[in-house]
Design a protein around this motif. Structure first.
Motif, PDB file in Angstrom:
ATOM      1  N   ASN A  83     -15.609  23.700   6.289  1.00  0.00           N
ATOM      2  CA  ASN A  83     -17.049  24.023   6.407  1.00  0.00           C
ATOM      3  C   ASN A  83     -17.951  22.785   6.498  1.00  0.00           C
ATOM      4  O   ASN A  83     -19.170  22.901   6.377  1.00  0.00           O
ATOM      5  CB  ASN A  83     -17.479  24.922   5.229  1.00  0.00           C
ATOM      6  CG  ASN A  83     -17.263  24.268   3.878  1.00  0.00           C
ATOM      7  OD1 ASN A  83     -17.070  23.057   3.793  1.00  0.00           O
ATOM      8  ND2 ASN A  83     -17.287  25.067   2.822  1.00  0.00           N
ATOM      9  N   GLU A  84     -17.345  21.623   6.740  1.00  0.00           N
ATOM     10  CA  GLU A  84     -18.175  20.404   6.763  1.00  0.00           C
ATOM     11  C   GLU A  84     -19.270  20.480   7.838  1.00  0.00           C
ATOM     12  O   GLU A  84     -20.362  19.951   7.642  1.00  0.00           O
ATOM     13  CB  GLU A  84     -17.318  19.168   7.021  1.00  0.00           C
ATOM     14  CG  GLU A  84     -16.478  18.734   5.819  1.00  0.00           C
ATOM     15  CD  GLU A  84     -15.449  17.682   6.222  1.00  0.00           C
ATOM     16  OE1 GLU A  84     -14.759  17.886   7.237  1.00  0.00           O
ATOM     17  OE2 GLU A  84     -15.354  16.664   5.527  1.00  0.00           O
ATOM     18  N   ALA A  85     -18.961  21.125   8.966  1.00  0.00           N
ATOM     19  CA  ALA A  85     -19.956  21.158  10.053  1.00  0.00           C
ATOM     20  C   ALA A  85     -21.214  21.899   9.601  1.00  0.00           C
ATOM     21  O   ALA A  85     -22.335  21.416   9.780  1.00  0.00           O
ATOM     22  CB  ALA A  85     -19.361  21.802  11.296  1.00  0.00           C
ATOM     23  N   GLU A 120     -17.634  12.944  11.515  1.00  0.00           N
ATOM     24  CA  GLU A 120     -18.146  13.605  12.734  1.00  0.00           C
ATOM     25  C   GLU A 120     -18.615  15.011  12.423  1.00  0.00           C
ATOM     26  O   GLU A 120     -19.662  15.452  12.884  1.00  0.00           O
ATOM     27  CB  GLU A 120     -17.051  13.650  13.795  1.00  0.00           C
ATOM     28  CG  GLU A 120     -16.974  12.385  14.619  1.00  0.00           C
ATOM     29  CD  GLU A 120     -15.723  12.355  15.486  1.00  0.00           C
ATOM     30  OE1 GLU A 120     -15.271  13.434  15.915  1.00  0.00           O
ATOM     31  OE2 GLU A 120     -15.214  11.241  15.688  1.00  0.00           O
ATOM     32  N   ARG A 121     -17.813  15.741  11.667  1.00  0.00           N
ATOM     33  CA  ARG A 121     -18.200  17.125  11.342  1.00  0.00           C
ATOM     34  C   ARG A 121     -19.471  17.162  10.507  1.00  0.00           C
ATOM     35  O   ARG A 121     -20.349  17.991  10.731  1.00  0.00           O
ATOM     36  CB  ARG A 121     -17.058  17.828  10.598  1.00  0.00           C
ATOM     37  CG  ARG A 121     -15.864  18.062  11.497  1.00  0.00           C
ATOM     38  CD  ARG A 121     -14.842  18.935  10.809  1.00  0.00           C
ATOM     39  NE  ARG A 121     -13.670  19.087  11.649  1.00  0.00           N
ATOM     40  CZ  ARG A 121     -12.573  19.723  11.288  1.00  0.00           C
ATOM     41  NH1 ARG A 121     -12.496  20.280  10.089  1.00  0.00           N
ATOM     42  NH2 ARG A 121     -11.550  19.820  12.102  1.00  0.00           N
ATOM     43  N   THR A 133     -12.916  12.175  11.208  1.00  0.00           N
ATOM     44  CA  THR A 133     -13.094  13.599  11.495  1.00  0.00           C
ATOM     45  C   THR A 133     -14.140  14.194  10.563  1.00  0.00           C
ATOM     46  O   THR A 133     -15.044  14.918  10.995  1.00  0.00           O
ATOM     47  CB  THR A 133     -11.753  14.349  11.352  1.00  0.00           C
ATOM     48  OG1 THR A 133     -10.815  13.745  12.234  1.00  0.00           O
ATOM     49  CG2 THR A 133     -11.901  15.824  11.684  1.00  0.00           C
ATOM     50  N   SER A 134     -14.041  13.898   9.272  1.00  0.00           N
ATOM     51  CA  SER A 134     -15.033  14.399   8.317  1.00  0.00           C
ATOM     52  C   SER A 134     -16.432  13.906   8.662  1.00  0.00           C
ATOM     53  O   SER A 134     -17.403  14.672   8.632  1.00  0.00           O
ATOM     54  CB  SER A 134     -14.686  13.957   6.884  1.00  0.00           C
ATOM     55  OG  SER A 134     -13.658  14.758   6.352  1.00  0.00           O
ATOM     56  N   ASN A 168     -17.160  28.392   6.966  1.00  0.00           N
ATOM     57  CA  ASN A 168     -18.026  27.684   7.907  1.00  0.00           C
ATOM     58  C   ASN A 168     -18.885  28.703   8.657  1.00  0.00           C
ATOM     59  O   ASN A 168     -18.523  29.868   8.773  1.00  0.00           O
ATOM     60  CB  ASN A 168     -17.149  26.909   8.895  1.00  0.00           C
ATOM     61  CG  ASN A 168     -17.897  25.800   9.598  1.00  0.00           C
ATOM     62  OD1 ASN A 168     -18.644  25.056   8.967  1.00  0.00           O
ATOM     63  ND2 ASN A 168     -17.701  25.665  10.903  1.00  0.00           N
ATOM     64  N   LEU A 211     -12.601  18.257   3.906  1.00  0.00           N
ATOM     65  CA  LEU A 211     -12.140  18.560   5.266  1.00  0.00           C
ATOM     66  C   LEU A 211     -11.411  19.908   5.275  1.00  0.00           C
ATOM     67  O   LEU A 211     -11.631  20.759   6.138  1.00  0.00           O
ATOM     68  CB  LEU A 211     -11.217  17.437   5.761  1.00  0.00           C
ATOM     69  CG  LEU A 211     -10.738  17.570   7.211  1.00  0.00           C
ATOM     70  CD1 LEU A 211     -11.887  17.511   8.201  1.00  0.00           C
ATOM     71  CD2 LEU A 211      -9.729  16.482   7.548  1.00  0.00           C
TER      72      LEU A 211
END
Ligand code: A2P
Length: 272
Positions: free
Chosen positions: A55-57, A98-99, A95-96, A28, A51
């Motif tokens: 590094n999803e963000a 949102e990221r 969560t995924s 990330n 997730l």
């Protein structure tokens, strides 16, 4: 024709670009952001994250900053393998989302049939319950397709007993010398598209002498041969690179491996 503009069709009817950009092991931050941005700049329209990659963000930020229309992109993420309790599935999905900072994903996968620390353990009952939640997410429209990853024949057969929605995809570790024929055959028979992660065996194929000999014959790189091999077997490769030249090369696949050479590559047994 540029392979990046070609698509397979999922059992949902949705098109999916034939080559995806894999992001496993890209940290990330700048690395994930820059490599995803480079992939998009060079024409990739299919991005694969999870997730657990953490590094999803950054992947999501690069997608949003690209300015490419959302409906021209295909984005996949995955439910962590450790989540085998139905009541935790929606929270992990949130969560995924949102990221990533996205309204929907094109594909949501169960990452593995067992938690990574218990590889091979029997979670078939739990997977059935988790799948019911995946179906519920699918029904909200926020995952346009659902599927599985790392499922072998026994995992798939167990899932079929209770599933109302047949998985659209089974994403497996697949490369020359590691072709999981039974799993691929059953998946195809059921209309499940098989995706190949680690199509270069995370780099281990690159100095292989047999594949190098074929690559020289075609005037292509080992990577290009390895990716064409996946495509010609009817699977969708997810190559990963952080380097622009290699990102480009991995999408330069406008050539054909002969049937004889495919037979030879399919017969190779490599100790990787
Ligand atoms: P890099 O990111 O420095 O390009 P896989 O897709 O099987 O996971 O393999 C990824 C590995 O292969 C990474 O180490 C990546 O390194 C390397 N790689 C990706 N594409 C190429 C290429 N075209 N030539 C050489 N190495 C490559």
């Amino acid at each position: 024709m540029n392979i990046l503009n070609e698509t397979f069709t999922l059992n949902t009817g949705a098109p999916i670009p034939k080559v995806g950009f894999g992001t496993w092991q890209i940290p990330n931050g700048d690395e994930a952001y820059n490599s995803t941005a480079l992939a998009l700049k060079n024409g990739y329209r299919h991005i694969d994250t999870a997730l657990v990659y953490g590094n999803e963000a950054s992947v999501g930020q690069a997608i949003r900053d690209s300015g490419i229309a959302r409906d021209e992109l295909f984005v996949t993420t995955k439910l962590p393998a450790e989540i085998k309790s139905a009541d935790e599935v929606f929270a992990a999905f949130e969560t995924s989302m949102e990221r990533l900072g996205l309204e929907y994903v094109d594909l949501y996968l169960i990452h593995a049939p067992w938690p990574w620390a218990e590889r091979g353990a029997d979670y078939r009952k739990e997977n059935g319950e988790v799948w019911t939640q995946m179906e519920a997410i699918y029904n909200t429209g926020r995952a346009k397709a659902i599927g599985v990853s790392n499922f072998v024949v026994s995992d798939l057969e167990a899932l079929f007993e209770t599933a109302e929605v047949i998985p659209a995809v089974n994403q497996i570790r697949y490369f020359i010398g590691n072709t999981q024929e039974d799993t691929v055959a059953l998946s195809k028979e059921k209309g499940i598209l098989v995706q190949a992660y680690s199509p270069l065996a995370t780099g281990a194929l690159l100095d292989n002498p047999q594949i190098t000999a074929i690559a020289e014959k075609y005037g292509k790189s080992v990577s290009q041969i390895s990716l064409r091999f996946v495509l010609q077997n009817g699977l969708l490769p997810l190559p990963k690179s952080t380097n622009e030249g290699r990102i480009k090369q991995n999408a330069d696949l406008d050539f054909e491996i002969s049937a004889d050479d495919m037979d030879y590559l399919n017969s190779l047994e490599l100790s990787i």
